[in-house]
Scaffold this motif. Structure first.
Motif, PDB file in Angstrom:
ATOM      1  N   LYS A  86       0.961  -1.214  -0.053  1.00 44.32           N
ATOM      2  CA  LYS A  86       0.057   0.057  -0.168  1.00 44.32           C
ATOM      3  C   LYS A  86       0.839   1.049   0.068  1.00 44.32           C
ATOM      4  O   LYS A  86       2.042   1.232   0.689  1.00 44.32           O
ATOM      5  CB  LYS A  86      -0.910  -0.025   1.206  1.00 44.32           C
ATOM      6  CG  LYS A  86      -1.963  -1.074   1.084  1.00 44.32           C
ATOM      7  CD  LYS A  86      -2.737  -0.806   2.603  1.00 44.32           C
ATOM      8  CE  LYS A  86      -3.904  -2.026   2.499  1.00 44.32           C
ATOM      9  NZ  LYS A  86      -5.014  -1.930   3.656  1.00 44.32           N
ATOM     10  N   ILE A  87       0.425   2.310  -0.512  1.00 48.48           N
ATOM     11  CA  ILE A  87       1.047   3.653  -0.570  1.00 48.48           C
ATOM     12  C   ILE A  87       1.157   4.017   0.873  1.00 48.48           C
ATOM     13  O   ILE A  87       0.213   4.500   1.505  1.00 48.48           O
ATOM     14  CB  ILE A  87       0.299   4.470  -1.475  1.00 48.48           C
ATOM     15  CG1 ILE A  87       0.700   4.300  -2.850  1.00 48.48           C
ATOM     16  CG2 ILE A  87       1.068   6.005  -1.458  1.00 48.48           C
ATOM     17  CD1 ILE A  87      -0.235   5.016  -3.936  1.00 48.48           C
ATOM     18  N   VAL A  88       2.064   4.341   1.428  1.00 45.26           N
ATOM     19  CA  VAL A  88       2.636   5.034   2.441  1.00 45.26           C
ATOM     20  C   VAL A  88       2.996   6.354   2.860  1.00 45.26           C
ATOM     21  O   VAL A  88       3.163   7.102   3.800  1.00 45.26           O
ATOM     22  CB  VAL A  88       3.199   4.065   3.595  1.00 45.26           C
ATOM     23  CG1 VAL A  88       2.605   2.475   3.782  1.00 45.26           C
ATOM     24  CG2 VAL A  88       4.629   3.794   2.916  1.00 45.26           C
ATOM     25  N   GLY A  89       3.268   6.798   1.584  1.00 40.85           N
ATOM     26  CA  GLY A  89       3.762   8.292   1.592  1.00 40.85           C
ATOM     27  C   GLY A  89       4.092   8.430   0.302  1.00 40.85           C
ATOM     28  O   GLY A  89       3.979   7.927  -0.746  1.00 40.85           O
ATOM     29  N   ALA A  90       4.815   9.721  -0.001  1.00 40.76           N
ATOM     30  CA  ALA A  90       5.008  10.118  -1.402  1.00 40.76           C
ATOM     31  C   ALA A  90       6.159  11.315  -1.295  1.00 40.76           C
ATOM     32  O   ALA A  90       6.376  11.798  -0.198  1.00 40.76           O
ATOM     33  CB  ALA A  90       3.876  10.823  -2.384  1.00 40.76           C
ATOM     34  N   GLU A  91       6.988  11.382  -2.205  1.00 38.17           N
ATOM     35  CA  GLU A  91       8.230  12.209  -2.570  1.00 38.17           C
ATOM     36  C   GLU A  91       7.765  13.261  -3.655  1.00 38.17           C
ATOM     37  O   GLU A  91       7.441  12.816  -4.541  1.00 38.17           O
ATOM     38  CB  GLU A  91       9.515  11.568  -2.755  1.00 38.17           C
ATOM     39  CG  GLU A  91      10.732  12.478  -2.986  1.00 38.17           C
ATOM     40  CD  GLU A  91      12.082  11.778  -3.340  1.00 38.17           C
ATOM     41  OE1 GLU A  91      12.957  12.571  -3.539  1.00 38.17           O
ATOM     42  OE2 GLU A  91      11.946  10.673  -3.374  1.00 38.17           O
ATOM     43  N   ALA A  92       7.969  14.491  -3.167  1.00 40.81           N
ATOM     44  CA  ALA A  92       7.565  15.668  -4.186  1.00 40.81           C
ATOM     45  C   ALA A  92       8.608  15.806  -5.049  1.00 40.81           C
ATOM     46  O   ALA A  92      10.121  15.987  -4.713  1.00 40.81           O
ATOM     47  CB  ALA A  92       7.428  16.913  -3.520  1.00 40.81           C
ATOM     48  N   LEU A  93       8.618  15.722  -6.156  1.00 43.80           N
ATOM     49  CA  LEU A  93       9.684  15.948  -7.588  1.00 43.80           C
ATOM     50  C   LEU A  93       8.989  17.447  -8.304  1.00 43.80           C
ATOM     51  O   LEU A  93       7.774  17.383  -8.655  1.00 43.80           O
ATOM     52  CB  LEU A  93       9.602  14.689  -8.241  1.00 43.80           C
ATOM     53  CG  LEU A  93       9.916  13.318  -7.708  1.00 43.80           C
ATOM     54  CD1 LEU A  93       9.817  12.155  -8.707  1.00 43.80           C
ATOM     55  CD2 LEU A  93      11.339  13.353  -6.693  1.00 43.80           C
ATOM     56  N   VAL A  94      10.150  17.889  -8.670  1.00 46.92           N
ATOM     57  CA  VAL A  94       9.934  18.986  -9.542  1.00 46.92           C
ATOM     58  C   VAL A  94      10.292  18.822 -10.804  1.00 46.92           C
ATOM     59  O   VAL A  94      11.436  18.298 -11.134  1.00 46.92           O
ATOM     60  CB  VAL A  94      10.444  20.236  -8.831  1.00 46.92           C
ATOM     61  CG1 VAL A  94      12.121  20.246  -8.955  1.00 46.92           C
ATOM     62  CG2 VAL A  94      10.330  21.614  -9.744  1.00 46.92           C
ATOM     63  N   ARG A  95       9.516  19.477 -11.840  1.00 42.81           N
ATOM     64  CA  ARG A  95       9.802  19.115 -13.389  1.00 42.81           C
ATOM     65  C   ARG A  95       9.554  20.610 -13.781  1.00 42.81           C
ATOM     66  O   ARG A  95       8.371  21.283 -13.721  1.00 42.81           O
ATOM     67  CB  ARG A  95       9.019  18.288 -14.071  1.00 42.81           C
ATOM     68  CG  ARG A  95       9.427  16.686 -13.684  1.00 42.81           C
ATOM     69  CD  ARG A  95      10.861  16.246 -13.784  1.00 42.81           C
ATOM     70  NE  ARG A  95      11.085  14.819 -13.490  1.00 42.81           N
ATOM     71  CZ  ARG A  95      11.478  14.591 -12.209  1.00 42.81           C
ATOM     72  NH1 ARG A  95      11.785  15.255 -11.396  1.00 42.81           N
ATOM     73  NH2 ARG A  95      11.615  13.390 -12.012  1.00 42.81           N
TER      74      ARG A  95
END
Length: 286
Positions: A86-95
Protein backbone atom coordinates in the motif's frame (compact mmCIF):
# COMPACT_ATOMS: atom_id res chain seq x y z
CA UNK A 1 66.29 38.29 -43.05
CA UNK A 2 63.27 39.09 -45.26
CA UNK A 3 61.45 35.75 -44.61
CA UNK A 4 61.82 36.36 -40.88
CA UNK A 5 60.42 39.85 -41.26
CA UNK A 6 57.49 38.53 -43.28
CA UNK A 7 56.74 35.86 -40.68
CA UNK A 8 56.95 38.43 -37.91
CA UNK A 9 54.54 40.73 -39.72
CA UNK A 10 52.08 37.87 -40.28
CA UNK A 11 52.26 36.92 -36.62
CA UNK A 12 51.51 40.51 -35.61
CA UNK A 13 48.50 40.67 -37.93
CA UNK A 14 47.19 37.41 -36.42
CA UNK A 15 47.53 38.80 -32.93
CA UNK A 16 45.51 41.88 -33.88
CA UNK A 17 42.67 39.57 -34.93
CA UNK A 18 42.36 38.00 -31.49
CA UNK A 19 39.18 39.02 -29.63
CA UNK A 20 40.49 39.56 -26.11
CA UNK A 21 37.00 39.82 -24.60
CA UNK A 22 36.00 36.52 -26.17
CA UNK A 23 39.19 34.78 -24.98
CA UNK A 24 38.55 36.10 -21.47
CA UNK A 25 34.96 34.85 -21.61
CA UNK A 26 36.06 31.40 -22.76
CA UNK A 27 38.70 31.21 -20.02
CA UNK A 28 36.11 32.16 -17.44
CA UNK A 29 33.74 29.49 -18.72
CA UNK A 30 36.52 26.88 -18.48
CA UNK A 31 37.28 27.98 -14.92
CA UNK A 32 33.60 27.72 -13.93
CA UNK A 33 33.49 24.20 -15.38
CA UNK A 34 36.08 23.18 -12.79
CA UNK A 35 34.01 24.40 -9.86
CA UNK A 36 33.43 21.68 -7.30
CA UNK A 37 35.81 19.22 -8.98
CA UNK A 38 38.59 18.45 -6.55
CA UNK A 39 41.98 17.56 -7.98
CA UNK A 40 41.27 19.15 -11.37
CA UNK A 41 43.60 22.08 -12.01
CA UNK A 42 43.58 22.48 -15.80
CA UNK A 43 40.58 22.80 -18.09
CA UNK A 44 40.70 23.33 -21.85
CA UNK A 45 37.80 25.27 -23.31
CA UNK A 46 35.81 23.27 -25.86
CA UNK A 47 32.41 23.17 -27.52
CA UNK A 48 30.85 21.25 -24.65
CA UNK A 49 31.76 24.01 -22.21
CA UNK A 50 30.41 26.58 -24.68
CA UNK A 51 27.08 24.76 -24.94
CA UNK A 52 26.87 24.42 -21.15
CA UNK A 53 27.53 28.14 -20.78
CA UNK A 54 24.87 28.99 -23.35
CA UNK A 55 22.38 26.75 -21.53
CA UNK A 56 23.27 28.29 -18.15
CA UNK A 57 22.71 31.77 -19.52
CA UNK A 58 19.34 30.73 -20.98
CA UNK A 59 18.23 29.17 -17.69
CA UNK A 60 19.18 32.28 -15.72
CA UNK A 61 17.43 34.56 -18.20
CA UNK A 62 14.14 32.63 -18.02
CA UNK A 63 13.99 31.17 -14.49
CA UNK A 64 12.21 34.14 -12.90
CA UNK A 65 9.45 34.27 -15.51
CA UNK A 66 9.14 30.48 -15.41
CA UNK A 67 8.45 30.59 -11.67
CA UNK A 68 5.82 33.31 -12.07
CA UNK A 69 4.19 31.44 -14.97
CA UNK A 70 3.89 28.17 -13.05
CA UNK A 71 6.19 26.24 -15.37
CA UNK A 72 7.63 24.28 -12.42
CA UNK A 73 5.28 21.37 -11.81
CA UNK A 74 4.83 19.11 -8.79
CA UNK A 75 5.04 15.37 -9.42
CA UNK A 76 4.63 12.70 -6.75
CA UNK A 77 6.81 9.60 -6.44
CA UNK A 78 4.84 7.09 -4.31
CA UNK A 79 6.36 5.19 -1.41
CA UNK A 80 5.09 1.64 -0.96
CA UNK A 81 5.13 -0.65 2.04
CA UNK A 82 6.88 -3.84 0.85
CA UNK A 83 4.54 -6.19 2.77
CA UNK A 84 1.11 -4.61 2.34
CA UNK A 85 2.10 -3.00 -1.00
CA UNK A 86 0.00 0.00 0.00
CA UNK A 87 1.06 3.60 -0.54
CA UNK A 88 2.40 4.96 2.76
CA UNK A 89 3.81 8.26 1.54
CA UNK A 90 5.14 10.18 -1.42
CA UNK A 91 8.10 12.28 -2.46
CA UNK A 92 7.60 15.66 -4.15
CA UNK A 93 9.55 15.96 -7.40
CA UNK A 94 9.90 19.07 -9.51
CA UNK A 95 9.85 19.17 -13.30
CA UNK A 96 10.25 22.26 -15.45
CA UNK A 97 7.65 22.23 -18.23
CA UNK A 98 8.97 24.85 -20.64
CA UNK A 99 6.89 26.07 -23.63
CA UNK A 100 10.08 26.02 -25.71
CA UNK A 101 12.12 23.13 -24.29
CA UNK A 102 9.37 20.78 -23.11
CA UNK A 103 10.04 18.83 -19.92
CA UNK A 104 13.42 19.76 -18.48
CA UNK A 105 14.86 17.23 -15.99
CA UNK A 106 16.12 18.52 -12.61
CA UNK A 107 19.78 17.78 -13.31
CA UNK A 108 19.72 20.44 -16.03
CA UNK A 109 18.56 23.29 -13.79
CA UNK A 110 18.91 22.39 -10.08
CA UNK A 111 22.76 22.67 -10.05
CA UNK A 112 22.49 26.09 -11.72
CA UNK A 113 19.91 27.24 -9.18
CA UNK A 114 22.12 26.07 -6.33
CA UNK A 115 25.03 28.09 -7.70
CA UNK A 116 23.11 31.33 -8.20
CA UNK A 117 20.87 31.07 -5.11
CA UNK A 118 17.57 30.80 -7.00
CA UNK A 119 17.08 27.38 -5.39
CA UNK A 120 15.69 29.08 -2.27
CA UNK A 121 12.79 30.48 -4.30
CA UNK A 122 12.15 27.09 -5.88
CA UNK A 123 12.18 25.45 -2.44
CA UNK A 124 9.53 27.90 -1.23
CA UNK A 125 7.50 27.23 -4.37
CA UNK A 126 7.57 23.47 -3.77
CA UNK A 127 6.74 23.76 -0.08
CA UNK A 128 3.72 25.86 -1.00
CA UNK A 129 2.70 23.34 -3.66
CA UNK A 130 2.87 20.45 -1.18
CA UNK A 131 1.01 22.42 1.50
CA UNK A 132 -1.71 23.28 -1.02
CA UNK A 133 -2.00 19.63 -2.06
CA UNK A 134 -2.28 18.42 1.54
CA UNK A 135 -4.92 21.06 2.22
CA UNK A 136 -6.94 19.96 -0.84
CA UNK A 137 -6.76 16.32 0.25
CA UNK A 138 -8.08 17.32 3.67
CA UNK A 139 -10.97 19.37 2.23
CA UNK A 140 -11.88 16.54 -0.17
CA UNK A 141 -11.66 14.04 2.72
CA UNK A 142 -9.20 11.94 0.78
CA UNK A 143 -6.66 9.73 2.46
CA UNK A 144 -3.65 11.80 3.47
CA UNK A 145 -0.12 10.42 3.44
CA UNK A 146 3.09 12.24 4.37
CA UNK A 147 4.77 13.98 1.45
CA UNK A 148 8.48 14.72 1.56
CA UNK A 149 9.90 17.84 -0.06
CA UNK A 150 13.56 18.69 -0.59
CA UNK A 151 15.15 21.61 1.22
CA UNK A 152 18.43 22.76 -0.31
CA UNK A 153 21.50 23.17 1.86
CA UNK A 154 21.57 26.82 0.70
CA UNK A 155 18.60 27.44 3.00
CA UNK A 156 20.38 26.28 6.13
CA UNK A 157 22.18 29.55 6.69
CA UNK A 158 18.89 31.22 7.69
CA UNK A 159 18.37 31.33 11.43
CA UNK A 160 14.64 31.93 10.95
CA UNK A 161 14.16 29.03 8.51
CA UNK A 162 11.75 27.14 10.77
CA UNK A 163 9.55 30.22 11.20
CA UNK A 164 9.66 30.86 7.46
CA UNK A 165 8.59 27.30 6.57
CA UNK A 166 5.79 27.39 9.16
CA UNK A 167 4.52 30.62 7.60
CA UNK A 168 4.44 29.04 4.12
CA UNK A 169 2.63 25.89 5.26
CA UNK A 170 0.19 27.68 7.56
CA UNK A 171 -0.92 29.86 4.66
CA UNK A 172 -2.81 26.84 3.30
CA UNK A 173 -3.80 25.45 6.69
CA UNK A 174 -1.92 22.22 6.05
CA UNK A 175 -0.91 19.99 8.95
CA UNK A 176 2.80 20.06 9.71
CA UNK A 177 2.82 16.33 10.42
CA UNK A 178 1.88 15.64 6.81
CA UNK A 179 5.02 17.28 5.45
CA UNK A 180 8.45 15.68 5.64
CA UNK A 181 11.44 17.94 5.06
CA UNK A 182 14.19 16.16 3.16
CA UNK A 183 17.85 17.10 3.47
CA UNK A 184 20.85 15.90 1.50
CA UNK A 185 23.84 14.66 3.47
CA UNK A 186 26.00 17.52 2.24
CA UNK A 187 24.07 19.90 4.48
CA UNK A 188 25.70 18.31 7.52
CA UNK A 189 29.08 19.73 6.57
CA UNK A 190 28.06 23.34 7.14
CA UNK A 191 27.50 25.18 10.43
CA UNK A 192 26.61 22.24 12.63
CA UNK A 193 25.37 24.27 15.60
CA UNK A 194 23.06 26.32 13.42
CA UNK A 195 21.84 23.17 11.69
CA UNK A 196 21.06 21.51 15.03
CA UNK A 197 19.16 24.63 16.13
CA UNK A 198 17.09 24.79 12.93
CA UNK A 199 16.25 21.06 12.92
CA UNK A 200 15.26 21.18 16.58
CA UNK A 201 12.91 24.07 15.85
CA UNK A 202 11.41 22.29 12.83
CA UNK A 203 10.82 19.19 14.95
CA UNK A 204 9.13 21.30 17.63
CA UNK A 205 6.86 22.67 14.91
CA UNK A 206 5.75 19.11 14.08
CA UNK A 207 7.67 18.46 10.85
CA UNK A 208 9.45 15.18 10.18
CA UNK A 209 13.07 15.27 9.01
CA UNK A 210 14.60 12.81 6.55
CA UNK A 211 18.15 12.31 5.32
CA UNK A 212 18.26 11.79 1.58
CA UNK A 213 20.73 9.58 -0.34
CA UNK A 214 22.29 8.03 2.76
CA UNK A 215 25.41 6.18 1.65
CA UNK A 216 25.93 8.23 -1.51
CA UNK A 217 29.32 9.51 -0.43
CA UNK A 218 28.95 11.89 2.50
CA UNK A 219 27.62 9.41 5.07
CA UNK A 220 28.59 10.15 8.63
CA UNK A 221 27.42 8.19 11.64
CA UNK A 222 28.00 11.33 13.69
CA UNK A 223 25.14 12.99 11.82
CA UNK A 224 22.83 10.17 12.91
CA UNK A 225 24.06 10.55 16.47
CA UNK A 226 23.84 14.31 16.75
CA UNK A 227 20.86 15.30 14.61
CA UNK A 228 17.12 14.57 15.09
CA UNK A 229 16.55 12.52 11.93
CA UNK A 230 13.23 10.66 11.59
CA UNK A 231 13.66 8.94 8.22
CA UNK A 232 16.75 7.46 6.60
CA UNK A 233 16.60 7.16 2.81
CA UNK A 234 19.00 4.54 1.51
CA UNK A 235 20.72 5.53 -1.72
CA UNK A 236 19.67 3.50 -4.75
CA UNK A 237 23.26 2.35 -5.38
CA UNK A 238 22.85 0.00 -2.41
CA UNK A 239 20.46 -2.02 -4.57
CA UNK A 240 22.38 -1.99 -7.82
CA UNK A 241 25.46 -3.70 -9.17
CA UNK A 242 26.83 -7.19 -8.75
CA UNK A 243 27.11 -6.94 -4.99
CA UNK A 244 23.58 -5.70 -4.45
CA UNK A 245 22.27 -9.12 -3.38
CA UNK A 246 25.37 -10.23 -1.46
CA UNK A 247 27.59 -7.73 0.34
CA UNK A 248 25.05 -4.99 -0.33
CA UNK A 249 22.40 -7.06 1.42
CA UNK A 250 24.49 -7.18 4.59
CA UNK A 251 25.12 -3.44 4.52
CA UNK A 252 21.42 -2.67 4.01
CA UNK A 253 20.29 -5.06 6.76
CA UNK A 254 22.73 -3.60 9.28
CA UNK A 255 21.80 -0.03 8.31
CA UNK A 256 18.11 -0.84 8.82
CA UNK A 257 18.91 -2.41 12.18
CA UNK A 258 20.82 0.73 13.21
CA UNK A 259 17.96 2.97 12.06
CA UNK A 260 15.41 0.94 14.05
CA UNK A 261 17.58 1.19 17.15
CA UNK A 262 17.57 4.97 16.71
CA UNK A 263 13.78 5.01 16.17
CA UNK A 264 14.13 5.98 12.52
CA UNK A 265 12.08 4.79 9.58
CA UNK A 266 13.89 3.66 6.44
CA UNK A 267 13.09 4.20 2.77
CA UNK A 268 14.82 2.40 -0.09
CA UNK A 269 15.30 4.44 -3.26
CA UNK A 270 15.16 3.14 -6.79
CA UNK A 271 13.48 -0.20 -6.06
CA UNK A 272 12.06 -1.44 -9.36
CA UNK A 273 11.86 -5.19 -8.75
CA UNK A 274 10.12 -6.94 -5.87
CA UNK A 275 13.00 -9.31 -5.12
CA UNK A 276 15.17 -6.32 -4.25
CA UNK A 277 13.10 -5.42 -1.20
CA UNK A 278 12.23 -8.92 0.02
CA UNK A 279 15.22 -8.93 2.38
CA UNK A 280 14.16 -5.62 3.99
CA UNK A 281 10.44 -6.04 4.85
CA UNK A 282 10.37 -3.07 7.25
CA UNK A 283 11.58 -0.58 4.66
CA UNK A 284 9.34 1.50 2.45
CA UNK A 285 10.31 1.55 -1.22
CA UNK A 286 10.18 4.24 -3.89
Amino acid sequence: MRPAANWNGKWRRQRRQINIDQVYHFAGAARCAMRGKEGEYIKVFDQQILQEQIWKNKVEETMGAALLNGEFQLYLQPKYHPVTEKIVGAEALVRWISPEEGMIPPNRFIPIFEQNGFITKLDDYMILAVAKLQSEWKIQRRKQVPVSVNISRVNFVKEDLATHICHLVDGYGAEHAGIELELTESVFFGNKKLLQKILKELKMCGFSISMDDFGAGYSSLNSLKDLPIDVLKLDMDFFRGEGAMERGKIVVQETIRLAKALNMKTVAEGIEKKNRWNFSPNTAAT
